[in-house]
Design a protein around this motif. Sequence first.
Motif, PDB file in Angstrom:
ATOM      1  N   TYR A 144       1.014  -1.181  -0.212  1.00  0.00           N
ATOM      2  CA  TYR A 144       0.024   0.112   0.051  1.00  0.00           C
ATOM      3  C   TYR A 144       1.015   1.226   0.014  1.00  0.00           C
ATOM      4  O   TYR A 144       0.670   2.236  -0.827  1.00  0.00           O
ATOM      5  CB  TYR A 144      -0.971  -0.035   1.005  1.00  0.00           C
ATOM      6  CG  TYR A 144      -1.679  -1.331   1.292  1.00  0.00           C
ATOM      7  CD1 TYR A 144      -2.697  -1.624   0.615  1.00  0.00           C
ATOM      8  CD2 TYR A 144      -1.514  -2.006   2.352  1.00  0.00           C
ATOM      9  CE1 TYR A 144      -3.454  -2.873   0.425  1.00  0.00           C
ATOM     10  CE2 TYR A 144      -2.504  -3.456   2.567  1.00  0.00           C
ATOM     11  CZ  TYR A 144      -3.267  -3.645   1.622  1.00  0.00           C
ATOM     12  OH  TYR A 144      -3.930  -4.763   1.490  1.00  0.00           O
ATOM     13  N   VAL A 145       1.876   1.337   0.761  1.00  0.00           N
ATOM     14  CA  VAL A 145       2.975   2.259   0.671  1.00  0.00           C
ATOM     15  C   VAL A 145       3.639   2.706  -0.722  1.00  0.00           C
ATOM     16  O   VAL A 145       3.430   3.820  -1.077  1.00  0.00           O
ATOM     17  CB  VAL A 145       4.070   2.003   1.679  1.00  0.00           C
ATOM     18  CG1 VAL A 145       5.030   3.269   1.969  1.00  0.00           C
ATOM     19  CG2 VAL A 145       3.481   2.029   3.151  1.00  0.00           C
ATOM     20  N   LEU A 146       3.858   1.449  -1.338  1.00  0.00           N
ATOM     21  CA  LEU A 146       4.572   1.576  -2.647  1.00  0.00           C
ATOM     22  C   LEU A 146       3.661   2.085  -3.778  1.00  0.00           C
ATOM     23  O   LEU A 146       3.970   3.143  -4.423  1.00  0.00           O
ATOM     24  CB  LEU A 146       5.237   0.179  -3.055  1.00  0.00           C
ATOM     25  CG  LEU A 146       5.968  -0.526  -2.009  1.00  0.00           C
ATOM     26  CD1 LEU A 146       6.363  -1.860  -2.884  1.00  0.00           C
ATOM     27  CD2 LEU A 146       7.199   0.194  -2.047  1.00  0.00           C
ATOM     28  N   LEU A 147       2.459   1.742  -3.733  1.00  0.00           N
ATOM     29  CA  LEU A 147       1.359   2.280  -4.651  1.00  0.00           C
ATOM     30  C   LEU A 147       0.931   3.774  -4.182  1.00  0.00           C
ATOM     31  O   LEU A 147       0.800   4.553  -5.063  1.00  0.00           O
ATOM     32  CB  LEU A 147       0.254   1.391  -4.783  1.00  0.00           C
ATOM     33  CG  LEU A 147       0.424   0.033  -5.289  1.00  0.00           C
ATOM     34  CD1 LEU A 147      -0.658  -0.691  -5.235  1.00  0.00           C
ATOM     35  CD2 LEU A 147       1.201   0.353  -6.675  1.00  0.00           C
ATOM     36  N   TYR A 148       0.732   4.110  -3.016  1.00  0.00           N
ATOM     37  CA  TYR A 148       0.800   5.235  -2.696  1.00  0.00           C
ATOM     38  C   TYR A 148       1.720   6.405  -2.939  1.00  0.00           C
ATOM     39  O   TYR A 148       1.569   7.445  -3.453  1.00  0.00           O
ATOM     40  CB  TYR A 148       0.438   5.433  -1.187  1.00  0.00           C
ATOM     41  CG  TYR A 148       0.205   7.048  -0.723  1.00  0.00           C
ATOM     42  CD1 TYR A 148      -1.241   7.569  -1.341  1.00  0.00           C
ATOM     43  CD2 TYR A 148       0.869   7.678  -0.168  1.00  0.00           C
ATOM     44  CE1 TYR A 148      -1.492   8.909  -0.751  1.00  0.00           C
ATOM     45  CE2 TYR A 148       0.749   9.183   0.147  1.00  0.00           C
ATOM     46  CZ  TYR A 148      -0.623   9.583   0.192  1.00  0.00           C
ATOM     47  OH  TYR A 148      -0.753  10.941   0.184  1.00  0.00           O
ATOM     48  N   GLU A 149       3.141   5.734  -2.785  1.00  0.00           N
ATOM     49  CA  GLU A 149       4.165   6.779  -2.865  1.00  0.00           C
ATOM     50  C   GLU A 149       4.517   6.933  -4.481  1.00  0.00           C
ATOM     51  O   GLU A 149       5.120   7.983  -4.836  1.00  0.00           O
ATOM     52  CB  GLU A 149       5.357   6.343  -2.005  1.00  0.00           C
ATOM     53  CG  GLU A 149       5.155   6.360  -0.685  1.00  0.00           C
ATOM     54  CD  GLU A 149       5.050   7.877   0.056  1.00  0.00           C
ATOM     55  OE1 GLU A 149       5.242   8.674  -0.809  1.00  0.00           O
ATOM     56  OE2 GLU A 149       4.299   8.185   1.055  1.00  0.00           O
ATOM     57  N   PHE A 150       4.730   5.744  -4.950  1.00  0.00           N
ATOM     58  CA  PHE A 150       5.126   5.704  -6.598  1.00  0.00           C
ATOM     59  C   PHE A 150       3.998   5.564  -7.423  1.00  0.00           C
ATOM     60  O   PHE A 150       4.154   6.174  -8.375  1.00  0.00           O
ATOM     61  CB  PHE A 150       6.255   4.547  -6.479  1.00  0.00           C
ATOM     62  CG  PHE A 150       7.434   4.860  -5.527  1.00  0.00           C
ATOM     63  CD1 PHE A 150       8.402   5.505  -5.676  1.00  0.00           C
ATOM     64  CD2 PHE A 150       7.430   4.237  -4.386  1.00  0.00           C
ATOM     65  CE1 PHE A 150       9.440   5.789  -4.988  1.00  0.00           C
ATOM     66  CE2 PHE A 150       8.360   4.396  -3.529  1.00  0.00           C
ATOM     67  CZ  PHE A 150       9.636   4.962  -3.803  1.00  0.00           C
ATOM     68  N   GLY A 151       2.953   4.890  -7.200  1.00  0.00           N
ATOM     69  CA  GLY A 151       2.270   4.196  -8.140  1.00  0.00           C
ATOM     70  C   GLY A 151       2.860   3.157  -8.965  1.00  0.00           C
ATOM     71  O   GLY A 151       4.038   2.821  -8.746  1.00  0.00           O
ATOM     72  N   GLY A 152       1.817   2.739  -9.803  1.00  0.00           N
ATOM     73  CA  GLY A 152       2.392   1.486 -10.651  1.00  0.00           C
ATOM     74  C   GLY A 152       1.679   0.374 -10.581  1.00  0.00           C
ATOM     75  O   GLY A 152       0.558   0.433 -10.207  1.00  0.00           O
ATOM     76  N   VAL A 153       2.221  -0.712 -10.633  1.00  0.00           N
ATOM     77  CA  VAL A 153       1.779  -2.057 -10.576  1.00  0.00           C
ATOM     78  C   VAL A 153       2.257  -2.833  -9.471  1.00  0.00           C
ATOM     79  O   VAL A 153       3.822  -2.866  -9.307  1.00  0.00           O
ATOM     80  CB  VAL A 153       2.030  -2.857 -11.914  1.00  0.00           C
ATOM     81  CG1 VAL A 153       1.565  -4.250 -11.826  1.00  0.00           C
ATOM     82  CG2 VAL A 153       1.448  -2.047 -13.235  1.00  0.00           C
TER      83      VAL A 153
END
Length: 336
Positions: A116-125
């Motif tokens: 969830y942190v990765l998708l919030y901070e960077f977006g993507g897949v």
Amino acid sequence: MKRGSIARGKKVNLLNVHQMEFEPEVLEDIQTNNSETPRIPHIIHFIFISGLQGKDGIPWFYKPNVNSFLHFNPNLTYYFWTKKSARNLISLRQPDLLSTWDNYPLVINKADALRYVLLYEFGGVYVDLDMKCMRPLDRATIKYACILTPEPFEHSAILFKIPFLLSTAFMMCRPKHPFMKQAILSLQEFSRRRNMLAIAGPLFLTTMFKRYNKFQPGDEFRMKTDFESNSPYFYKGSLRQDHNNAVYVANTLYFMSSFDTQVNFQRVCNDTQRRIVKRGCFLWNKRKNSKTKHPFSYTDHKWAHIYSVDELTHMIPIENVILRSKLKIWQPGNHE
């Protein structure tokens, strides 16, 4: 009524439409538009937190899966996250989460929360290492700002007696999406749940989806109100599917069609009176012997069920799998 279609705008109770089906058949590719700029960044995030000192990289048996994404998506950027880089990111970008993350009892809890942190901070897949890619993902990144996919409906209906269970194995999202922010802010609240899937996994994600879309009790059994796509039949809130803050739920066939063959569905199906379970068993019996690969499927899940490794597991350095020119290892001080 033609199979796989519903008259637009007609409100019908979920249990009265395709009595034993959970979603329309897929007769066309995932919807897109003419934009040249993707709403979801062309980034793929892989995670492996081994839980053992000196066991870095990925287990050898995941290499073909990673290679399948590289093969079909050679122009995407790939991030690989370890326990060290994950903790550094959380401490700098989401410091209020750090204590909760440090105190998770299991490696899988850390990996679940991190996505969830990765998708919030960077977006993507975000993609689990036991996922296989079968087509380029570019088309799926254009129209929708955030895409989730249910686990196969055999899982939700038979094992959990609910009409949908959202998967954490494959998620796509624009950066700074409010749904992912809500999930991050809720992780501490759910950190002591007894069920591992409810701490930060699929049960947690499903609860977040219902909370985000302001579900009332029983709404998970309501019929959807937006018939602009072939998404599953269940209600998904009032936002248009292509709204910048909406969460689009994809048809399972696009990303998550295979059920877990290690589960003994037959035992449950031989002894049930629950209607929702009967529907799941109907679908399982219909699909269990099918070997057909659909031309519109982008990915599929192999259900490896490995959350950590042991001393005998052979690990491969990620640099031996993903070319350095395509690979990003995040370091403190990066502004990307």
